[in-house]
Scaffold this active site. Sequence first.
Site, mmCIF file in Angstrom:
data_model
loop_
_atom_site.group_PDB
_atom_site.id
_atom_site.type_symbol
_atom_site.label_atom_id
_atom_site.label_comp_id
_atom_site.label_asym_id
_atom_site.label_seq_id
_atom_site.Cartn_x
_atom_site.Cartn_y
_atom_site.Cartn_z
ATOM 1 N N GLU A 250 -3.445 -8.457 7.214
ATOM 2 C CA GLU A 250 -2.054 -8.110 6.900
ATOM 3 C C GLU A 250 -1.562 -8.718 5.586
ATOM 4 O O GLU A 250 -0.428 -9.182 5.477
ATOM 5 C CB GLU A 250 -1.134 -8.500 8.071
ATOM 6 C CG GLU A 250 -1.536 -7.781 9.361
ATOM 7 C CD GLU A 250 -0.525 -7.925 10.495
ATOM 8 O OE1 GLU A 250 0.481 -8.623 10.308
ATOM 9 O OE2 GLU A 250 -0.755 -7.325 11.563
ATOM 10 N N GLY B 173 0.845 -1.196 0.000
ATOM 11 C CA GLY B 173 0.000 0.000 0.000
ATOM 12 C C GLY B 173 0.872 1.233 0.000
ATOM 13 O O GLY B 173 1.370 1.666 -1.029
ATOM 14 N N GLY B 174 1.097 1.784 1.201
ATOM 15 C CA GLY B 174 1.941 2.968 1.305
ATOM 16 C C GLY B 174 3.340 2.641 1.792
ATOM 17 O O GLY B 174 4.190 3.519 1.900
ATOM 18 N N GLY C 99 -5.532 -11.931 0.857
ATOM 19 C CA GLY C 99 -5.923 -11.397 -0.430
ATOM 20 C C GLY C 99 -5.653 -9.907 -0.481
ATOM 21 O O GLY C 99 -5.028 -9.348 0.414
ATOM 22 N N ARG D 222 -5.685 -3.015 10.673
ATOM 23 C CA ARG D 222 -6.551 -2.504 11.744
ATOM 24 C C ARG D 222 -6.004 -1.183 12.300
ATOM 25 O O ARG D 222 -5.745 -1.049 13.506
ATOM 26 C CB ARG D 222 -6.695 -3.502 12.897
ATOM 27 C CG ARG D 222 -7.461 -4.752 12.547
ATOM 28 C CD ARG D 222 -7.577 -5.671 13.739
ATOM 29 N NE ARG D 222 -8.398 -5.092 14.802
ATOM 30 C CZ ARG D 222 -9.720 -5.233 14.892
ATOM 31 N NH1 ARG D 222 -10.380 -5.935 13.990
ATOM 32 N NH2 ARG D 222 -10.385 -4.677 15.869
ATOM 33 N N ALA D 223 -5.873 -0.230 11.422
ATOM 34 C CA ALA D 223 -5.255 1.034 11.803
ATOM 35 C C ALA D 223 -6.153 1.860 12.728
ATOM 36 O O ALA D 223 -7.358 1.636 12.829
ATOM 37 C CB ALA D 223 -4.927 1.844 10.551
ATOM 38 N N TYR E 187 1.984 4.846 23.745
ATOM 39 C CA TYR E 187 2.917 4.893 22.629
ATOM 40 C C TYR E 187 4.294 5.262 23.158
ATOM 41 O O TYR E 187 4.444 6.258 23.858
ATOM 42 C CB TYR E 187 2.404 5.972 21.666
ATOM 43 C CG TYR E 187 2.969 5.903 20.279
ATOM 44 C CD1 TYR E 187 2.288 5.223 19.277
ATOM 45 C CD2 TYR E 187 4.170 6.524 19.971
ATOM 46 C CE1 TYR E 187 2.803 5.163 17.991
ATOM 47 C CE2 TYR E 187 4.679 6.461 18.687
ATOM 48 C CZ TYR E 187 3.999 5.788 17.698
ATOM 49 O OH TYR E 187 4.503 5.728 16.428
ATOM 50 N N SER F 206 0.149 6.380 4.024
ATOM 51 C CA SER F 206 -0.503 5.081 4.142
ATOM 52 C C SER F 206 -1.841 5.080 3.405
ATOM 53 O O SER F 206 -2.445 6.126 3.168
ATOM 54 C CB SER F 206 -0.682 4.694 5.611
ATOM 55 O OG SER F 206 -1.399 5.677 6.310
HETATM 56 C C1 LIG Z 1 5.600 7.495 11.051
HETATM 57 C C2 LIG Z 1 4.539 6.493 11.145
HETATM 58 C C3 LIG Z 1 3.371 6.777 11.802
HETATM 59 C C4 LIG Z 1 2.366 5.827 11.920
HETATM 60 N N1 LIG Z 1 1.213 6.161 12.563
HETATM 61 C C5 LIG Z 1 0.196 5.281 12.608
HETATM 62 C C6 LIG Z 1 -1.026 5.618 13.235
HETATM 63 O O1 LIG Z 1 -1.199 6.716 13.726
HETATM 64 N N2 LIG Z 1 -2.013 4.709 13.274
HETATM 65 C C7 LIG Z 1 -1.858 3.488 12.674
HETATM 66 O O2 LIG Z 1 -2.784 2.707 12.730
HETATM 67 N N3 LIG Z 1 -0.705 3.122 12.120
HETATM 68 C C8 LIG Z 1 0.312 3.992 12.025
HETATM 69 N N4 LIG Z 1 1.486 3.614 11.430
HETATM 70 C C9 LIG Z 1 1.619 2.268 10.851
HETATM 71 C C10 LIG Z 1 1.174 2.168 9.399
HETATM 72 O O3 LIG Z 1 1.111 3.428 8.845
HETATM 73 C C11 LIG Z 1 -0.145 1.479 9.320
HETATM 74 O O4 LIG Z 1 0.039 0.127 9.643
HETATM 75 C C12 LIG Z 1 -0.818 1.600 7.954
HETATM 76 O O5 LIG Z 1 -2.113 1.100 8.086
HETATM 77 C C13 LIG Z 1 -0.119 0.844 6.879
HETATM 78 O O6 LIG Z 1 -0.665 1.222 5.656
HETATM 79 P P1 LIG Z 1 0.137 1.169 4.290
HETATM 80 O O7 LIG Z 1 -0.794 1.568 3.256
HETATM 81 O O8 LIG Z 1 1.385 1.924 4.418
HETATM 82 O O9 LIG Z 1 0.423 -0.396 4.202
HETATM 83 P P2 LIG Z 1 1.774 -1.131 3.895
HETATM 84 O O10 LIG Z 1 2.784 -0.711 4.864
HETATM 85 O O11 LIG Z 1 2.114 -1.035 2.490
HETATM 86 O O12 LIG Z 1 1.330 -2.610 4.216
HETATM 87 C C14 LIG Z 1 1.008 -3.018 5.491
HETATM 88 C C15 LIG Z 1 0.449 -4.450 5.459
HETATM 89 O O13 LIG Z 1 -0.826 -4.461 4.843
HETATM 90 C C16 LIG Z 1 -0.819 -5.219 3.669
HETATM 91 N N5 LIG Z 1 -1.605 -4.466 2.693
HETATM 92 C C17 LIG Z 1 -1.410 -3.206 2.274
HETATM 93 N N6 LIG Z 1 -2.376 -2.852 1.404
HETATM 94 C C18 LIG Z 1 -3.203 -3.920 1.278
HETATM 95 C C19 LIG Z 1 -4.392 -4.180 0.539
HETATM 96 N N7 LIG Z 1 -4.910 -3.272 -0.257
HETATM 97 N N8 LIG Z 1 -4.970 -5.379 0.672
HETATM 98 C C20 LIG Z 1 -4.455 -6.309 1.488
HETATM 99 N N9 LIG Z 1 -3.339 -6.119 2.202
HETATM 100 C C21 LIG Z 1 -2.721 -4.937 2.098
HETATM 101 C C22 LIG Z 1 0.613 -5.392 3.271
HETATM 102 O O14 LIG Z 1 0.831 -6.610 2.616
HETATM 103 C C23 LIG Z 1 1.285 -5.385 4.620
HETATM 104 O O15 LIG Z 1 1.235 -6.641 5.179
HETATM 105 C C24 LIG Z 1 2.520 4.544 11.337
HETATM 106 C C25 LIG Z 1 3.702 4.244 10.665
HETATM 107 C C26 LIG Z 1 4.710 5.196 10.573
HETATM 108 C C27 LIG Z 1 5.968 4.851 9.851
#
Ligand SMILES: Cc1cc2nc3c(=O)[nH]c(=O)nc-3n(C[C@H](O)[C@H](O)[C@H](O)COP(=O)(O)OP(=O)(O)OC[C@H]3O[C@@H](n4cnc5c(N)ncnc54)[C@H](O)[C@@H]3O)c2cc1C
Lengths: 617, 673
Positions: A327, A195-196, A331, A276-277, A537, A267
């Site tokens: 995660e 994703g991101g 799928g 589960r953000a 945190y 993200s």
């Molecule tokens: C600086 C920083 C701050 C953060 N703050 C927060 C916060 O406030 N709250 C929070 O919840 N998290 C936070 N996070 C963690 C992270 O941003 C979250 O886990 C976010 O949801 C991940 O999204 P992403 O799109 O970057 O996914 P990725 O990092 O690309 O992927 C994460 C996981 O999800 C899977 N995935 C991604 N997209 C899909 C899709 N479309 N279908 C199925 N699986 C998929 C990937 O395979 C991987 O296992 C933070 C991270 C950082 C580095």
Amino acid sequence: MASGTSSQLAQRRLRIISGHVQPPQTPEALSLHPCRAPTAAGSIPKRRQEVLKWNGWGYNDSKFIFNKKGQAEFTGKRYQLGGMVLPALREWMEKTFGASLEHRTTSQASLNVVPPAIINEGFLHDLKASGISYSFDTEDRVFRAHGHCLNEIFALREGLFRRIPDLVVWPNCHDDTLKIVELACKHNVCIIPFGGGTSVCNALECPEDEKRTIVSLDTSQMNRILWIDEKNLTAHIEAGIIGQDLERQLGESGYCTGHEPDSMEFSTVGGWVATRASGMKKNIYGNIEDLVVHIKMVTPCGVIEKSCLSPRMSTGPDIHHFILGSEGTLGVVTEVTIKIRPVPEYQKYGSVVFPNFEQGVACLREVAKQRCAPASIRLMDNAQFQFGHALKPQVSSIFISFLDSLKKFYITKFKGFDANQLCVATLLFEGDREKVLQHEKQVYDIAAKFGGLAAGEDNGQRGYMLTFVIAYLRDLGMEYYVIGESFETSVPWDRVLDLCRNVKERITRECKEKGVQFPPFTTCRVAQTYDTGACVYFYFAFNYRGLSDSVHVYEQIEFAAREEILANGGSLSHHHGVGKLRKQWLRESISDVGIGMLRSVKNYVDPNNIFGNRNLL
Amino acid sequence: MAAAVVGAAGAGYSQKELSCKKKDEFEDILEERWQSSDIQFAMKCYTPAIYKGLSPCKPGTLKTIVLKSEQVQYVIKQLSKETGESSDIIQEEAMEILEEMGHSLRLGAIRFFAFTLSKVFKKLFQRVCVNEEGIQRLTQVIQEHPVVFLPSHRSYTDFLLLSYIMFTYDLPVPVIASGTDFLGMKMVNGLLRMSGAFFMRRTFHGNKLYWAVFAEYVKTILRKGYAPVEFFVEGTRSRTSKTLTPKFGLLSIVMDPFFKREVFDTYLVPISISYDRILEESLYAYELLGVPKPKESTSGLLKARRVLSENFGSIHVYFGQPVSVRTLASGRINRSQYNLMPRHISQRPSKDLQEFVKDIAYRMELIQIENMVLNPGALVAAILLQNLPGMDYDVLVEKTLWLRGLTLSFGGFLDWPGNLSASKVVRSTLTLHSNLMNLVDGHVVLLGGWKEESRLTEELVFQWAVSVLMCASYRNQVVNVFVRPALVAISSEMAQSSKKEDIYRVFIFLREIFSNEFIFLPGSALKDFEEGCFLLTKCEAVQITAHEIIVTERENSMVSFLSTMFKPFTEGYQIICRYLSNDMTQAFTEKQFSSGVQNFVSQLLVTGATQCYEALSRDMQNNALSTFVRLGVVKKIQLANGFTFCADKEAVNKTADKLGSRIPSEQRLISRL
Ligand SMILES: Cc1cc2nc3c(=O)[nH]c(=O)nc-3n(C[C@H](O)[C@H](O)[C@H](O)COP(=O)(O)OP(=O)(O)OC[C@H]3O[C@@H](n4cnc5c(N)ncnc54)[C@H](O)[C@@H]3O)c2cc1C
């Protein structure tokens, strides 16, 4: 500071976050054939390297540096802090970590040494035929080989990856994804959804011993808002859209989701669902599981989704909960229907100073009890409060440091407060003006009962700012032998204090035992409140000079910290997820039967382990 | 098992583990008291090092905190539900308990004690020696963590002494859990309270409220870092000078805040206090013989002024290395067992937790034993007891010197005046114990009216027993140093085989039988055996081959010395078995048992059928009974008004046989029985 109207405020907050306002997009929202419709130009291009750092956090142009005078500076124009000098930061780093400008480590210039791509010719052939965009480019592959865990960034800077994706594909829409998954099943290749790339639990890391072709399925081109339903207040969106684009585009129609994880600049919706953000303003809008109304996911055995958009159903266990937190093991989430709200009329930051952390926690507990938590309420401990001081810019009318602006209070009001004890809660209120003001009064009244004194809007706003720049700060630290990370947990109210104290103490002791020369920096904040508990945190960083295997030491300490959390009744994770980083504890967290349930779902949905990133189980 | 024995013992016991660890130097704290003013000392500036997380509060506030605590309130509510009593009334009851229990630490009282004790100690003792390195370690840890003092308990002097030492070194005076039998002593009671003691009812089984209030009181003190908590793992004063088997209740209370992570860690400090001569020596002997203990009344204590004119030698106090509960617990207990219930609701501790507490209790006592300073008197007593009614002085000196060597090589921590000849050392020992031993015409005798066998009466037996038990209590100071090699030696005699497996089997039996008499870490029989073997080999008393243990001719005398040292136990238990087998056809109570054994033994003594005076000891009788119950040799039956016991004849005889299967010298005795 006077508060503006709410739309101004919403805009301002976005600017605070990224300052990166794109020209308005042409609305594609109503295209009936999304695949053929041009994809929206998102803030992050397909070639991520054009705007993002390859070996650190965030935008290429935004980083902390030490300028010629040896003063810290934040570069770029994207953030409010951009272009400003931060005179206190150097001393803080020297004092806190024993770091010195003389002792530098430099990142390798690029990561060229990568394992050769394993190519499944049959898959490639069929993929080409499908017309879906793909790439073998080394940079593209490396960019999708990692998230933002310390070990990953460290590997980028001075190491290598044993395994990276062999191929990157960019589906444009749900149907493309269907096709890719179908081909993957046909040719038995491994897919890792991307994703991101903001994962902080090694979720994107490629299993070293994976012999099949690993395809990184980059969702970034599925980034359209497909429709908005103003009657039911829902929006149907593609899962690859990133948070900032989503909120801005919805904002143009006067709506928002209100989901604002700190990583929202990068993200994606799919990532949120998959992990589960949790967003900063969950008190009003809810966490991701409260926000989604409908999810569409492509699995190796077909598409899973519900048949209606009803607000609640009693139809056996909620299938959404197999998807939420999966995660990327089951799928690809392709489309999501999500709740939207009108952009609030009015927003107001605030802050409260407490004589000590105990009082602060007691106040947050009371606020939660009375169920009057503002959109966001966060309590920083003393170390974090002091850290705020280190980020004081040189010349700025807005950026008077916490401490400075407190000084005037200090003499008059805070006489009894100990600067080494006091802590600050930052607040964000949202809603219509009158209610916000009422609400504000209620919260401040409660705070007063716990010795809390209102300390102004600026301090509140800066508190939230800190969260965004802190991610950049790690890169600076790494240039000077300082490594660190954040981690989080959730815990019942009555154990919050014990947990915070014990975890910090444990880290300090572990560092000493492991031969870390300088006491580590450990700090925590209560980041979210719930009826029955809170999310805590932590930040933790130390100077690794003199250690032969710093990342290993780091990992041991992080391991110990997690053990400590579990021993204190904390959860394995509140929102970062399990990934591969915390797998070893999942069984004890959810019981043998729980693991068995997850495993049987996995076995049914994906018997050949196409989604083979090996997270969770 | 057998294979393991052969393998492990064959390899020999690790040299490292037993090579006498370096011990700290001692400092005599009375030395300064002789030189400077006691008043000034008592009035000195007292600013003890305190716990870094201390939230200061007054004793009164402490009581309120305890009363208002969720823990206590929860129990009050529950009791009110169960009994129908209004919670206000129960609350009042709780307050009363707190009043009775609560200490009220006052600086004035401490100063008063500092002054008085300076005077008293100088009168009674020659030296009060403290290992200062231990004090330094303590000073550090007290500032970092809640601390629990775990001293050995031989005398009432123990806790006064410890508080005195704390005051001397500018350390916080501990809050002490001590038996309520002091409550009768009005004046002393008040003073003790003010000096930090708090009181615990000896028995509060089933009194939920008392338990809750008490536990919460102790835990609050620890959580707040208000003061170190002190209590005795042995539970009560050991009348025999042998370390008593540990009690677990208080230990689990003080570890509870750590288990629940209310504190980051808790440190346990084992403290070994040894006396050249114990103030209560004769009192204990009478108690052991079943003469009811005089209730400690104030006037009783004042009568003790007589005592003030006597000399009681030196005291050695050794502060052991503070031990982190966190380190001990690491990996041993399920860390999330308290996650699923509110922490204020008390839960039955899980099995692994109970095991852990038990294990730690034993470990602490083993450390106490290891650090316990032994004095020449103990050696003299051990030798004299094997040569009753008396022996040649020169032989005694020679043997004492020999035993000194043995004690040291077994790792005993002996305080032997380096600058004196052995003869002088023995002589000064005899002077110290002049109420018990006497040197006449080059002959040393135990005092106490020894008469030739033919003219013995029960009364004379009793008189002599007092002396023997007193003497035995000094020997007992060293038994735990000798017990492992001695049991190996005895096992090799009893096994009538030199096969290692056979000997180990007997060893296990003996260790099991005597696990109430001596301190063995549960579950480490093999290790104990190996240690015993190693020590015997070390002094060349036995040779160990892959499968055999052979007593060497040259050191046969050592083996027989060791086995004679423990004969009172093997023989005593054997006699008790005989009694159970002959006289106890019906169910009996504990009381009936003691008096029965007592009669039985004194008859044997009168007729000269045995010389085992120690079998008259209540302590041995009680230990034997509970051992037999534990082993299933005797059944314990719960009745409405207490317990009764019932012996399993067959099992009793079997045990007796096993204990009696000895080499010829013993067979004589058995035939006479
Ligand atoms: C600086 C920083 C701050 C953060 N703050 C927060 C916060 O406030 N709250 C929070 O919840 N998290 C936070 N996070 C963690 C992270 O941003 C979250 O886990 C976010 O949801 C991940 O999204 P992403 O799109 O970057 O996914 P990725 O990092 O690309 O992927 C994460 C996981 O999800 C899977 N995935 C991604 N997209 C899909 C899709 N479309 N279908 C199925 N699986 C998929 C990937 O395979 C991987 O296992 C933070 C991270 C950082 C580095």
